[in-house]
Design an enzyme around this catalytic site. Structure first.
Site, PDB file in Angstrom:
ATOM      1  N   LYS A  45     -53.824 -75.998  74.891  1.00 25.71           N
ATOM      2  CA  LYS A  45     -54.918 -75.310  75.589  1.00 25.71           C
ATOM      3  C   LYS A  45     -55.141 -75.932  76.968  1.00 25.71           C
ATOM      4  O   LYS A  45     -56.080 -75.579  77.672  1.00 25.71           O
ATOM      5  CB  LYS A  45     -56.219 -75.459  74.783  1.00 25.71           C
ATOM      6  CG  LYS A  45     -56.245 -74.695  73.495  1.00 25.71           C
ATOM      7  CD  LYS A  45     -57.644 -74.704  72.887  1.00 25.71           C
ATOM      8  CE  LYS A  45     -57.851 -75.881  71.958  1.00 25.71           C
ATOM      9  NZ  LYS A  45     -59.190 -75.920  71.358  1.00 25.71           N
ATOM     10  N   LYS A  47     -56.065 -78.998  77.409  1.00 23.09           N
ATOM     11  CA  LYS A  47     -57.249 -79.859  77.287  1.00 23.09           C
ATOM     12  C   LYS A  47     -56.830 -81.272  76.893  1.00 23.09           C
ATOM     13  O   LYS A  47     -56.046 -81.431  75.940  1.00 23.09           O
ATOM     14  CB  LYS A  47     -58.142 -79.262  76.187  1.00 23.09           C
ATOM     15  CG  LYS A  47     -59.590 -79.636  76.278  1.00 23.09           C
ATOM     16  CD  LYS A  47     -60.410 -78.762  75.338  1.00 23.09           C
ATOM     17  CE  LYS A  47     -61.844 -79.233  75.267  1.00 23.09           C
ATOM     18  NZ  LYS A  47     -62.678 -78.386  74.418  1.00 23.09           N
TER      19      LYS A  47
HETATM   20  N1  CTP Z   1     -72.193 -77.809  71.467  1.00 25.18           N
HETATM   21  C1  CTP Z   1     -73.592 -77.627  71.414  1.00 25.18           C
HETATM   22  N2  CTP Z   1     -74.390 -78.173  72.395  1.00 25.18           N
HETATM   23  C2  CTP Z   1     -73.818 -78.876  73.414  1.00 25.18           C
HETATM   24  C3  CTP Z   1     -72.421 -79.084  73.470  1.00 25.18           C
HETATM   25  C4  CTP Z   1     -71.628 -78.531  72.475  1.00 25.18           C
HETATM   26  O1  CTP Z   1     -74.112 -76.984  70.501  1.00 25.18           O
HETATM   27  N3  CTP Z   1     -74.617 -79.360  74.356  1.00 25.18           N
HETATM   28  C5  CTP Z   1     -71.356 -77.203  70.452  1.00 25.18           C
HETATM   29  C6  CTP Z   1     -70.337 -76.215  71.001  1.00 25.18           C
HETATM   30  O2  CTP Z   1     -70.945 -74.964  71.246  1.00 25.18           O
HETATM   31  C7  CTP Z   1     -69.296 -76.167  69.915  1.00 25.18           C
HETATM   32  C8  CTP Z   1     -69.366 -77.592  69.317  1.00 25.18           C
HETATM   33  O3  CTP Z   1     -70.567 -78.185  69.816  1.00 25.18           O
HETATM   34  O4  CTP Z   1     -69.657 -75.226  68.925  1.00 25.18           O
HETATM   35  C9  CTP Z   1     -68.175 -78.417  69.721  1.00 25.18           C
HETATM   36  O5  CTP Z   1     -68.076 -78.319  71.106  1.00 25.18           O
HETATM   37  P1  CTP Z   1     -67.022 -79.038  72.027  1.00 25.18           P
HETATM   38  O6  CTP Z   1     -66.262 -78.007  72.738  1.00 25.18           O
HETATM   39  O7  CTP Z   1     -66.299 -80.093  71.311  1.00 25.18           O
HETATM   40  O8  CTP Z   1     -68.086 -79.801  72.948  1.00 25.18           O
HETATM   41  P2  CTP Z   1     -68.549 -79.687  74.438  1.00 25.18           P
HETATM   42  O9  CTP Z   1     -69.452 -80.854  74.606  1.00 25.18           O
HETATM   43  O10 CTP Z   1     -69.085 -78.319  74.774  1.00 25.18           O
HETATM   44  O11 CTP Z   1     -67.193 -79.964  75.213  1.00 25.18           O
HETATM   45  P3  CTP Z   1     -66.627 -79.415  76.592  1.00 25.18           P
HETATM   46  O12 CTP Z   1     -67.665 -79.716  77.631  1.00 25.18           O
HETATM   47  O13 CTP Z   1     -65.378 -80.196  76.783  1.00 25.18           O
HETATM   48  O14 CTP Z   1     -66.414 -77.935  76.389  1.00 25.18           O
END
Ligand code: CTP
Length: 153
Positions: A45, A47
């Site tokens: 992806k 990432k």
């Molecule tokens: N999530 C959440 N609240 C946040 C950050 C993440 O509820 N502030 C949720 C996302 O919506 C997802 C889950 O946690 O369902 C895992 O998210 P992930 O993609 O690992 O985390 P992110 O912190 O959003 O990472 P990135 O910024 O790299 O997208």
């Protein structure tokens, strides 16, 4: 019969937004399964994580609200896992709204609100900024040392 809830994520630099989401998902049922993206899957992806898959899996598996942590290795795994584990609810954060509606044939699909102001990406950006300011502090110190050394030439 147990109500099984399923979710997936990368969970890099585990933070309170992740914990809030997983706690809320667990409260919706009796058993929470979390798929943690493998490094290989993330690579596909484009990432890259700071924390390795093994450690991310270990952290998620160690949470009180998580009953089972499994590797997430492909996009088409969700359908198979819902079938395999007899999942009742598939849940993700709000940022994924609509993306997994195709799973509604198999189970209930819900999108929960994200926690404001925190994300792995934001933490990584802060770390990078700190790193840059650290480098410039080091440069200033080196310049100062050089100017002192020059006086003795
Ligand atoms: N999530 C959440 N609240 C946040 C950050 C993440 O509820 N502030 C949720 C996302 O919506 C997802 C889950 O946690 O369902 C895992 O998210 P992930 O993609 O690992 O985390 P992110 O912190 O959003 O990472 P990135 O910024 O790299 O997208």
């Amino acid at each position: 019969m147990k109500k099984i809830v399923l979710t997936y994520g990368t969970f890099d630099l585990f933070h309170v937004g992740h914990l809030n989401l997983l706690t809320r998902l667990r409260e919706l049922g009796d058993y929470l399964i979390v798929g943690v993206s493998t490094d290989k899957f993330n690579e596909g992806k484009g990432k890259k994580t700071i924390v390795s898959f093994e450690d991310r899996l270990k952290i998620v598996a160690g949470l009180r609200c998580v009953d089972l942590a499994i590797p997430e290795e492909s996009w088409d795994q969700k359908t198979k896992d819902i079938e395999k584990y007899g999942v009742s609810i598939f849940g993700m954060g709000h940022d994924w709204e609509g993306h997994f509606d195709f799973l509604k044939d198999q189970c209930e699909v819900i999108y929960l609100p994200r926690t404001d102001g925190v994300s792995s990406t934001a933490i990584k950006k802060t770390l990078q900024a700190l790193d840059k300011s650290h480098v410039s502090d080091l440069k200033k110190a080196l310049d100062l040392i050089s100017s002192i050394v020059e006086r003795f030439d």
